[in-house]
Design a protein around this motif. Structure first.
Motif, PDB file in Angstrom:
ATOM      1  N   PRO A 128       0.812  -1.233   0.000  1.00 19.18           N
ATOM      2  CA  PRO A 128       0.000   0.000   0.000  1.00 19.18           C
ATOM      3  C   PRO A 128       0.841   1.278   0.000  1.00 19.18           C
ATOM      4  N   LEU A 129       1.951   1.276   0.746  1.00 19.53           N
ATOM      5  CA  LEU A 129       2.832   2.447   0.757  1.00 19.53           C
ATOM      6  C   LEU A 129       3.466   2.647  -0.619  1.00 19.53           C
ATOM      7  N   ILE A 130       3.963   1.574  -1.192  1.00 19.67           N
ATOM      8  CA  ILE A 130       4.598   1.644  -2.513  1.00 19.67           C
ATOM      9  C   ILE A 130       3.605   2.140  -3.557  1.00 19.67           C
ATOM     10  N   ASP A 131       2.385   1.610  -3.517  1.00 22.25           N
ATOM     11  CA  ASP A 131       1.372   1.991  -4.507  1.00 22.25           C
ATOM     12  C   ASP A 131       0.972   3.452  -4.367  1.00 22.25           C
ATOM     13  N   GLU A 132       0.812   3.931  -3.125  1.00 25.39           N
ATOM     14  CA  GLU A 132       0.407   5.330  -2.928  1.00 25.39           C
ATOM     15  C   GLU A 132       1.514   6.292  -3.339  1.00 25.39           C
ATOM     16  N   LEU A 133       2.754   5.947  -2.994  1.00 26.50           N
ATOM     17  CA  LEU A 133       3.870   6.810  -3.390  1.00 26.50           C
ATOM     18  C   LEU A 133       4.005   6.830  -4.907  1.00 26.50           C
ATOM     19  N   ALA A 134       3.893   5.661  -5.548  1.00 24.40           N
ATOM     20  CA  ALA A 134       3.997   5.581  -7.007  1.00 24.40           C
ATOM     21  C   ALA A 134       2.864   6.351  -7.678  1.00 24.40           C
ATOM     22  N   TYR A 135       1.646   6.257  -7.115  1.00 27.56           N
ATOM     23  CA  TYR A 135       0.498   6.951  -7.724  1.00 27.56           C
ATOM     24  C   TYR A 135       0.654   8.464  -7.594  1.00 27.56           C
ATOM     25  N   CYS A 136       1.168   8.901  -6.454  1.00 30.34           N
ATOM     26  CA  CYS A 136       1.398  10.337  -6.249  1.00 30.34           C
ATOM     27  C   CYS A 136       2.414  10.867  -7.270  1.00 30.34           C
ATOM     28  N   LEU A 137       3.502  10.120  -7.476  1.00 31.36           N
ATOM     29  CA  LEU A 137       4.504  10.498  -8.473  1.00 31.36           C
ATOM     30  C   LEU A 137       3.921  10.464  -9.882  1.00 31.36           C
ATOM     31  N   HIS A 138       3.077   9.471 -10.148  1.00 34.99           N
ATOM     32  CA  HIS A 138       2.425   9.365 -11.459  1.00 34.99           C
ATOM     33  C   HIS A 138       1.581  10.605 -11.743  1.00 34.99           C
ATOM     34  N   GLU A 139       0.816  11.059 -10.754  1.00 28.86           N
ATOM     35  CA  GLU A 139      -0.023  12.249 -10.955  1.00 28.86           C
ATOM     36  C   GLU A 139       0.821  13.499 -11.162  1.00 28.86           C
ATOM     37  N   MET A 140       1.970  13.557 -10.515  1.00 31.92           N
ATOM     38  CA  MET A 140       2.868  14.702 -10.715  1.00 31.92           C
ATOM     39  C   MET A 140       3.425  14.707 -12.130  1.00 31.92           C
ATOM     40  N   GLY A 141       3.912  13.545 -12.577  1.00 34.61           N
ATOM     41  CA  GLY A 141       4.548  13.474 -13.887  1.00 34.61           C
ATOM     42  C   GLY A 141       3.577  13.527 -15.043  1.00 34.61           C
ATOM     43  N   THR A 142       2.344  13.071 -14.825  1.00 38.29           N
ATOM     44  CA  THR A 142       1.366  13.011 -15.920  1.00 38.29           C
ATOM     45  C   THR A 142       0.509  14.265 -16.000  1.00 38.29           C
ATOM     46  N   TYR A 143       0.060  14.755 -14.829  1.00 40.89           N
ATOM     47  CA  TYR A 143      -0.883  15.884 -14.823  1.00 40.89           C
ATOM     48  C   TYR A 143      -0.320  17.136 -14.156  1.00 40.89           C
ATOM     49  N   GLY A 144       0.881  17.050 -13.623  1.00 39.99           N
ATOM     50  CA  GLY A 144       1.435  18.209 -12.938  1.00 39.99           C
ATOM     51  C   GLY A 144       0.782  18.474 -11.601  1.00 39.99           C
ATOM     52  N   LYS A 145       0.115  17.460 -11.048  1.00 44.27           N
ATOM     53  CA  LYS A 145      -0.588  17.642  -9.782  1.00 44.27           C
ATOM     54  C   LYS A 145       0.415  17.813  -8.642  1.00 44.27           C
ATOM     55  N   TYR A 146       0.051  18.614  -7.669  1.00 36.38           N
ATOM     56  CA  TYR A 146       0.836  18.890  -6.457  1.00 36.38           C
ATOM     57  C   TYR A 146       2.101  19.699  -6.723  1.00 36.38           C
ATOM     58  N   LEU A 147       2.350  20.130  -7.962  1.00 38.49           N
ATOM     59  CA  LEU A 147       3.576  20.878  -8.227  1.00 38.49           C
ATOM     60  C   LEU A 147       3.565  22.253  -7.566  1.00 38.49           C
ATOM     61  N   ASN A 148       2.374  22.697  -7.126  1.00 36.57           N
ATOM     62  CA  ASN A 148       2.282  23.961  -6.386  1.00 36.57           C
ATOM     63  C   ASN A 148       2.082  23.712  -4.892  1.00 36.57           C
ATOM     64  N   ASP A 149       2.320  22.489  -4.470  1.00 37.07           N
ATOM     65  CA  ASP A 149       2.159  22.119  -3.062  1.00 37.07           C
ATOM     66  C   ASP A 149       3.536  21.740  -2.500  1.00 37.07           C
ATOM     67  N   PRO A 150       4.280  22.725  -1.984  1.00 36.18           N
ATOM     68  CA  PRO A 150       5.658  22.462  -1.546  1.00 36.18           C
ATOM     69  C   PRO A 150       5.755  21.415  -0.440  1.00 36.18           C
ATOM     70  N   THR A 151       4.750  21.344   0.444  1.00 35.54           N
ATOM     71  CA  THR A 151       4.795  20.353   1.524  1.00 35.54           C
ATOM     72  C   THR A 151       4.689  18.946   0.966  1.00 35.54           C
ATOM     73  N   ARG A 152       3.765  18.731   0.030  1.00 30.64           N
ATOM     74  CA  ARG A 152       3.626  17.411  -0.592  1.00 30.64           C
ATOM     75  C   ARG A 152       4.899  17.053  -1.363  1.00 30.64           C
ATOM     76  N   LEU A 153       5.435  18.008  -2.121  1.00 30.19           N
ATOM     77  CA  LEU A 153       6.661  17.754  -2.883  1.00 30.19           C
ATOM     78  C   LEU A 153       7.820  17.363  -1.972  1.00 30.19           C
ATOM     79  N   ARG A 154       7.926  18.071  -0.863  1.00 30.68           N
ATOM     80  CA  ARG A 154       9.030  17.807   0.060  1.00 30.68           C
ATOM     81  C   ARG A 154       8.850  16.443   0.740  1.00 30.68           C
ATOM     82  N   SER A 155       7.610  16.122   1.099  1.00 33.65           N
ATOM     83  CA  SER A 155       7.330  14.838   1.741  1.00 33.65           C
ATOM     84  C   SER A 155       7.676  13.679   0.819  1.00 33.65           C
ATOM     85  N   VAL A 156       7.275  13.776  -0.442  1.00 36.73           N
ATOM     86  CA  VAL A 156       7.575  12.730  -1.418  1.00 36.73           C
ATOM     87  C   VAL A 156       9.085  12.617  -1.617  1.00 36.73           C
ATOM     88  N   ARG A 157       9.761  13.748  -1.637  1.00 37.91           N
ATOM     89  CA  ARG A 157      11.226  13.742  -1.791  1.00 37.91           C
ATOM     90  C   ARG A 157      11.886  12.984  -0.638  1.00 37.91           C
TER      91      ARG A 157
END
Length: 694
Positions: A128-157
């Protein structure tokens, strides 16, 4: 609860792990009793604050008993997975919880070692952790989602960095299979328009700071890929290369080299990680498929790095910044030498060799090592004679080896030293100095002592000794060492799957020490050759050589080729093939010259006075040293420069010409023998009369 916080925060060595565990148990109990999300998140914040304030830092939490605690499972499932799953973080508290928990996990994973790796993987390698992290990255790379959310970006990093730390330790095929969704998601991000736009958005200087999006896409993701050693998906790295190389090269070469000393730590990290990912495909066996495609950009990057190195040395002082900058420059320049065509380009960069020699004088082990590794790849025999002092180079290596040979904390450094020395030992002057400076006993020790790694140490040492055996003095020293000779005879008998390369090296060295001289001098009378052609080549050049082999077969030639070049035929088998071949084609390249096995083949064919046909299979390559001597005076067919069909036609013509010359020589020899026999018959009576008168 405050009492338990104080217990954790006041932890000292005289407190037992059991006390910390009891406090964590209390946290878990209170968490389960909390009846609202806000209460749970508030409690998590208190827990994390207490853990961050541990006097011993995170090292105590890395103890196996603690990292397996239910508390960390709760933090993973409730504070990370649930919050990643939310499309939008609800409030400042939950934003802080996600960020701080991700930070905690990243710092915990920095304490991974070989004894607790399994426990960390049990915690992190959770689908579940792997899938959620991968899906979050997928939405960033495909739709640009969360690119204006510095906290989410930093957490994923931070989560990516946590996973990166696990990649360094004992990964299995099943491990890689489980985390594959993260790999494909980060590749998707790097291949996206967003990554390209982030590179285009960089200022044209090295001193800038990066925003959170750039830190994730251009630093953390390349860092993750840098340590991802599953070779099952090389096409993904090639895809990244094709998409990013042009933009990165344009930005990097537009920055003034003089400003590199003022680079920010963020830019320094980003450059190193992106460059590693862009060079990574050179490690794949099919590098020749695309090497020419990226030659232009690689050349521009290398040239700019050489300019940076030059600007660094223009400063009179030797400050910490200069040492640090030189260390990075030499490390990256060495990584470019893994691209074989770039090695030839680097050989012709003005002043690069003198600058690398200057780098070897800095008081920094890593800088010296990488500078020597570069020099070992790009120096030719003439450079060794005119620019370098081989006695100094060898003295440094001997000193390095003596200081690291029995240091368990410097095993990787010791391996790198031997790998680098293996490149240098192709030069005759270095061979002579190694013998003169009594390096052979050290190398023999690396082979015969069982505690050394069979591949990382024993194999490299054996191959260096194999190269040294082309010197008569080294042969004599090795033959006199009865323990060593018995040891390599034992290695030849081993058939373990993971030691076939060691067996091959031992067999090649024993051939050189005991059998080659006899084989060279033995007379072989052939009525006809079993093979028309033998192809002698390096495995790294296999693709082009197989293409030549296929065309020769189509044209009716009988060709001997060691297809399984990694395991290789025995030297006895190769010698037999050389003896039974009408022509030996020498497939020249940097890797061919650096390979002691190729040198052994070419040397034996040369000593047997076989008909040699040299061909060039690598762009811009010029033979020198032992290879230059063997092919001296012969016409080269350049498959790297000419179109294949054109080069092959030249090869056919050369084969025909050699056959024609051989036919003429045979006719002359027959006529001469006939004349000698005739003269012998007519002169015999005269000779008898003369003898009788005496």
């Amino acid at each position: 609860m405050n009492e338990h916080n104080k217990t954790i925060e006041s932890y000292e060595s005289d407190n037992s792990i059991a006390q910390i565990k009891a406090s964590l148990n209390a946290f878990v109990s209170e968490f389960k009793q909390a009846d609202t999300s806000d209460a749970k998140y508030t409690l998590i914040e208190q827990i994390i604050t207490s853990l961050k304030n541990l006097p011993k830092g995170y090292t105590i939490l890395a103890e196996s008993e603690l990292v397996m605690h239910d508390l960390f499972v709760i933090l993973r499932d409730y504070a990370i997975i649930n919050l990643l799953r939310q499309k939008q973080v609800e409030n400042n508290t939950t934003q802080t919880v996600l960020l701080n928990t991700s930070t905690l996990f990243m710092n915990l994973c920095n304490c991974i070692n070989n004894t607790n790796t399994t426990n960390y993987k049990d915690l992190l390698f959770h689908k579940p952790l792997i899938d959620e992290l991968a899906y979050c990255l997928h939405e960033m790379g495909t739709y640009g989602k969360y690119l204006n959310d510095p906290t989410r970006l930093r957490s994923v990093r931070f989560l990516l960095k946590a996973f990166k730390s696990t990649l360094i330790h004992n990964m299995t095929t099943d491990n890689y299979s489980l985390i594959a969704p993260i790999f494909f998601a980060v590749v998707e991000c790097l291949c996206s328009q967003y990554a390209i736009d982030m590179i285009k958005g960089l200022e044209l200087n090295f001193s800038q700071k990066l925003n959170e999006g750039q830190m994730l896409f251009l630093d953390a993701i390349p860092l993750y890929l840098k340590w991802y050693w599953d070779y099952g998906h090389p096409e993904n790295f090639i895809k990244i290369l094709r998409i990013l190389l042009n933009e990165f090269t344009l930005w990097f070469t537009s920055c003034q080299q003089e400003s590199y000393l003022q680079r920010s730590s963020q830019i320094d990290s980003m450059i190193g990680n992106i460059t590693h990912v862009l060079i990574r495909p050179t490690e794949f066996s099919n590098v020749s498929l695309f090497s020419e495609e990226f030659y232009h950009h690689y050349s521009k990057l290398v040239l700019h790095w050489s300019l940076i190195l030059s600007s660094i040395f223009s400063y009179p002082s030797c400050s910490i910044d200069i040492i640090s900058s030189t260390r990075t420059s030499t490390r990256i320049l060495y990584s470019f030498t893994l691209h074989l065509n770039i090695v030839n380009f680097m050989k012709n960069i003005p002043n690069l060799i003198p600058m690398l020699l200057k780098a070897t004088e800095l008081d920094d082990d890593e800088t010296q090592l990488n500078a020597y590794r570069c020099l070992g790849k790009i120096m030719i025999e003439a450079d060794i004679k005119t620019m370098a002092k081989p006695e100094k180079i060898v003295a440094v290596y001997v000193d390095f080896i003596k200081n690291t040979i029995d240091d368990p904390n410097r095993v990787e450094r010791f391996y790198s030293l031997l790998e680098s020395l293996k490149n240098f030992v192709q030069h005759d002057q270095v061979k002579c100095e190694l013998i003169k400076q009594d390096a052979l006993p050290l190398l023999i020790m690396c082979v015969v002592k069982n505690h050394f790694d069979p591949i990382k140490v024993q194999l490299l040492a054996l191959e260096i000794l194999f190269a040294l055996s082309f010197q008569n003095e080294a042969c004599y020293i090795l033959r006199q060492n009865e323990q060593f000779m018995n040891h390599i005879r034992i290695l030849i008998q081993k058939t373990y799957e993971n030691q076939l390369s060691l067996q091959r090296a031992a067999e090649g060295l024993l051939w050189k020490l005991e059998k080659e001289n006899e084989a060279v001098t033995k007379q072989i009378i052939l009525k006809s050759y079993k093979y028309n052609i033998m192809l002698s080549y390096s495995h790294k050049d296999q693709q082009l050589c197989l293409q030549i082999h296929e065309q020769l077969i189509k044209d009716g030639f009988r060709v001997w080729l060691d297809i399984d070049c990694l395991r290789g035929s025995t030297m006895v088998g190769i010698a037999n093939a050389i003896e039974n071949s009408e022509h030996v084609i020498i497939c020249m390249s940097n890797m061919y010259k650096q390979s002691v096995y190729c040198q052994s083949e070419a040397h034996y064919a040369f000593e047997r006075r076989c008909r040699l046909i040299p061909i060039i299979v690598e762009s811009n390559y010029k033979p020198d040293g032992w290879l230059g001597i063997i092919v001296s005076g012969k016409i080269y067919v350049n498959f790297a420069k000419d179109e294949f069909s054109k080069a092959y036609e030249k090869l056919r013509n050369e084969i025909s010409e050699q056959r024609h010359q051989t036919s003429i020589q045979s006719s002359i020899k027959l006529e001469r023998n006939h004349q000698i026999n005739t003269n012998s018959m007519t002169s015999e009576p005269v000779e008898l009369i003369y003898q009788s008168t005496v």
